[in-house]
Design a protein around this motif. Structure first.
Motif, short mmCIF file in Angstrom:
data_model
loop_
_atom_site.label_atom_id
_atom_site.label_comp_id
_atom_site.label_asym_id
_atom_site.label_seq_id
_atom_site.Cartn_x
_atom_site.Cartn_y
_atom_site.Cartn_z
N THR A 48 -23.10 -16.73 -26.41
CA THR A 48 -22.59 -15.89 -27.50
C THR A 48 -23.49 -15.99 -28.74
O THR A 48 -23.71 -14.98 -29.43
CB THR A 48 -21.14 -16.30 -27.86
N ALA A 49 -24.01 -17.20 -29.01
CA ALA A 49 -24.92 -17.36 -30.16
C ALA A 49 -26.17 -16.51 -29.95
O ALA A 49 -26.67 -15.85 -30.88
CB ALA A 49 -25.30 -18.83 -30.34
N ALA A 103 -25.12 -12.71 -30.25
CA ALA A 103 -24.77 -12.32 -31.63
C ALA A 103 -26.01 -12.27 -32.51
O ALA A 103 -26.16 -11.37 -33.34
CB ALA A 103 -23.74 -13.31 -32.19
N THR A 104 -26.93 -13.24 -32.32
CA THR A 104 -28.16 -13.26 -33.13
C THR A 104 -29.04 -12.07 -32.77
O THR A 104 -29.59 -11.38 -33.64
CB THR A 104 -28.91 -14.59 -32.93
N PRO A 132 -32.99 -14.68 -30.75
CA PRO A 132 -33.51 -16.03 -30.95
C PRO A 132 -34.34 -16.52 -29.77
O PRO A 132 -34.32 -15.91 -28.71
CB PRO A 132 -32.21 -16.84 -31.03
N ARG A 167 -27.53 -8.84 -34.10
CA ARG A 167 -27.77 -8.62 -35.54
C ARG A 167 -29.15 -7.99 -35.75
O ARG A 167 -29.30 -7.04 -36.54
CB ARG A 167 -27.66 -9.94 -36.30
N SER A 181 -33.99 -12.30 -38.15
CA SER A 181 -34.08 -13.73 -37.82
C SER A 181 -34.83 -13.87 -36.51
O SER A 181 -35.21 -12.87 -35.89
CB SER A 181 -32.68 -14.31 -37.66
N CYS A 182 -35.01 -15.09 -36.08
CA CYS A 182 -35.57 -15.37 -34.76
C CYS A 182 -34.78 -14.55 -33.73
O CYS A 182 -33.58 -14.33 -33.89
CB CYS A 182 -35.44 -16.86 -34.48
#
Lengths: 296, 224
Positions: A55-56, A59-60, A44, A63, A41-42
């Protein structure tokens, strides 16, 4: 053979795929195996997500890092923004157990775990450190007789653990020099191109950030700007178009380091599809191939 | 937390069950009870039933841009107890408690006046402090329906959460990529259902989508 997991990010495949094409051809020539991450994904993107929700972001990024861990490969990025985001996320996750635990609590829902096994490198570092300038120079068969100005991009100066922030920009400059170009100094290399501030104040971004750079680059007699960051490239190219609405006219071509290397390796410009650029990059390449020497 | 605050929290936990989202007692004689907005009247009735000295203080309304926060303040045996409920602005209603607590009558009408929030079950609706001909769409304290993001950043956030990529691909670019000998798109999460479900799960597990005001049903921001 040098082997990395390749993180293309969003802007290169979706906006300027000529960089993707050029990098694949360059990597093939110099014997660098780049394995595309599947299902990434981006990174991000480094402004919104990081400011609004740490946290977003972690976590991104985690991943994406786990996808490389699962391949057993270190991660290489072509984009400066992705580099900073993933590098800094990796540093935090490796050294801050509480953040790592919080992120792993999220990832375990999806059967994944961040173990901290991979390193993040910019393609400039990989070319310089893992392949080496001497080996790259062996493939330069068509030296580029043009003058160029360097735009390193703010994120390329990011260095973990208080290291030398000019390390990667110096590598980029040396790699650019291998292609036969003459690099001109214009005094504002460190100034941001204005891409992030476009989201807050377009006029400030164009007139206080991009315009001073364009003015100095033109006065320094550069035929093109060499970049590694796709976001900066978009800012330079779209910014010059937007400045026309303010009665300010510049038409300076932008070229990515990978595209410049590919041209110097003798790969025809038509194979690189430089028409993806929103500036006169194709025209510059055609002039060079036609024997036009910008250098006086 | 003293025995009094502990007793109030325990009492309301028993009365509200899962309708009580969170209870906080940041200092002596202060209790915050975060409740589901649908349980407002149930909570007020519970306070009234259990505390004969209950005194209604006031209601605060806060416009957070995307949501309204309503704070119903009560005095209970020397402590201030606040029922905190949050409703999306698209809902634009608040349940009246005037039939339970008559003193809430004027403040509820004032909230309608200043924020334009409708109170459907109010026994005597109508402007209180604004003139009768005050236009419905010009409420003095109401903000536009907007999240924290500046306008230029909204498409980027929307694209990131909905597609996993900040630069969504167009059909034109897919065609151009194929003409250049590349696959239609890069190996993004959105090309695979399992990966996309995982990415969306991470977005939901963290608060980013909530903070930017992403509507998961419509797959876009609640505002532009």
């Amino acid at each position: 053979m040098v082997k990395y997991a390749s993180f293309l990010g969003c802007q290169i495949p979706m906006r300027i795929p000529s960089i993707e094409i050029a990098s694949k051809k360059v990597f093939e020539k110099i014997g660098l195996e780049a394995v595309d991450l599947q299902g990434y994904s981006c990174c991000p993107e480094p402004v919104i997500s990081r400011l609004l929700d740490k946290t977003a972001w972690l976590a991104t990024s985690a991943r994406n890092l786990v996808l490389a861990e699962e391949l057993g490969l270190d991660l290489m990025t072509l984009c400066n923004g992705c580099y900073e985001t993933l590098l800094e996320a990796n540093e935090i996750l490796k050294h801050e157990p509480e953040e790592r635990q919080r992120v792993n609590d999220i990832l375990k829902t999806y059967g994944r775990e961040y173990k901290g096994l991979v390193n993040v490198k910019h393609a400039v570092e990989v070319l310089y450190e893992d392949v080496g300038p001497e080996k790259i120079k062996e493939h330069v068969i068509k030296p580029m007789k043009i003058r160029v100005a360097m735009h390193y991009g703010c994120h390329l100066y990011r260095e973990p653990n208080g290291g030398d922030i000019t390390r990667k920009p110096n590598m980029m400059k040396e790699l650019t020099g291998l292609t036969g170009v003459e690099i001109v100094d214009y005094g504002l290399e460190r100034l941001c191109c204005g891409y992030p501030s476009m989201q807050a104040d377009e006029e400030f971004s164009l007139k206080q950030r991009l315009l001073p750079k364009l003015k100095n680059i033109k006065e320094a007699g550069a035929d093109a700007v060499v970049l590694t960051c796709p976001a900066c490239t978009i800012q330079f190219e779209i910014g010059q178009i937007l400045l026309r609405e303010h009665g300010i006219h510049y038409n300076i071509p932008c070229i990515n380091l990978m595209e410049l290397l590919a041209l110097s390796f003798g790969i025809p410009s038509k194979d690189l599809h430089l028409e993806f650029h929103r500036g006169p990059t194709s025209q510059l390449a055609e002039k060079i191939e036609g024997g036009y020497k910008c250098l006086k | 937390m003293t025995e009094k605050e502990r007793e109030i929290v325990e009492c309301m936990r028993r009365e509200l069950g899962s309708d009580l989202i969170d209870a906080k007692t940041p200092r002596e004689r202060r209790v915050f009870l975060r409740i589901k907005p649908t349980a407002l009247r149930k909570a007020v009735n519970a306070l009234k039933k259990n505390y004969s000295t209950l005194r209604f203080m006031t209601i605060s309304a806060v416009d957070h841009g995307l949501d309204f926060e309503f704070l119903h303040h009560f005095h209970v045996d020397g402590a201030v107890v606040t029922l905190r409920s949050v409703k999306p602005k698209e809902d634009n209603t608040l349940e009246s408690i005037t039939d339970i607590i008559p003193a809430a009558n004027f403040i509820e009408r004032e909230i309608t006046d200043l924020f334009g929030v409708k109170i459907p079950n109010h026994p005597k609706p109508g402007n209180l402090i604004l003139t009768k001909d005050w236009p419905d769409d010009k409420r003095p304290l109401r903000k536009p329906l907007e999240g924290e993001l500046p306008p230029q950043a909204r498409p980027v956030a929307e694209a990131l959460i909905s597609t996993s990529c900040v630069a969504p691909i167009s059909r034109y670019m897919e065609r151009k990529r194929e003409e250049a000998g590349l696959p239609k798109t890069s190996s993004f999460a959105f090309t695979n259902e399992k990966d996309m479900k995982e990415f969306h799960g991470i977005m939901k597990d963290t608060s980013l989508s909530k903070k930017v005001g992403f509507d998961w049903k419509k797959k876009k921001l609640r505002y532009r």
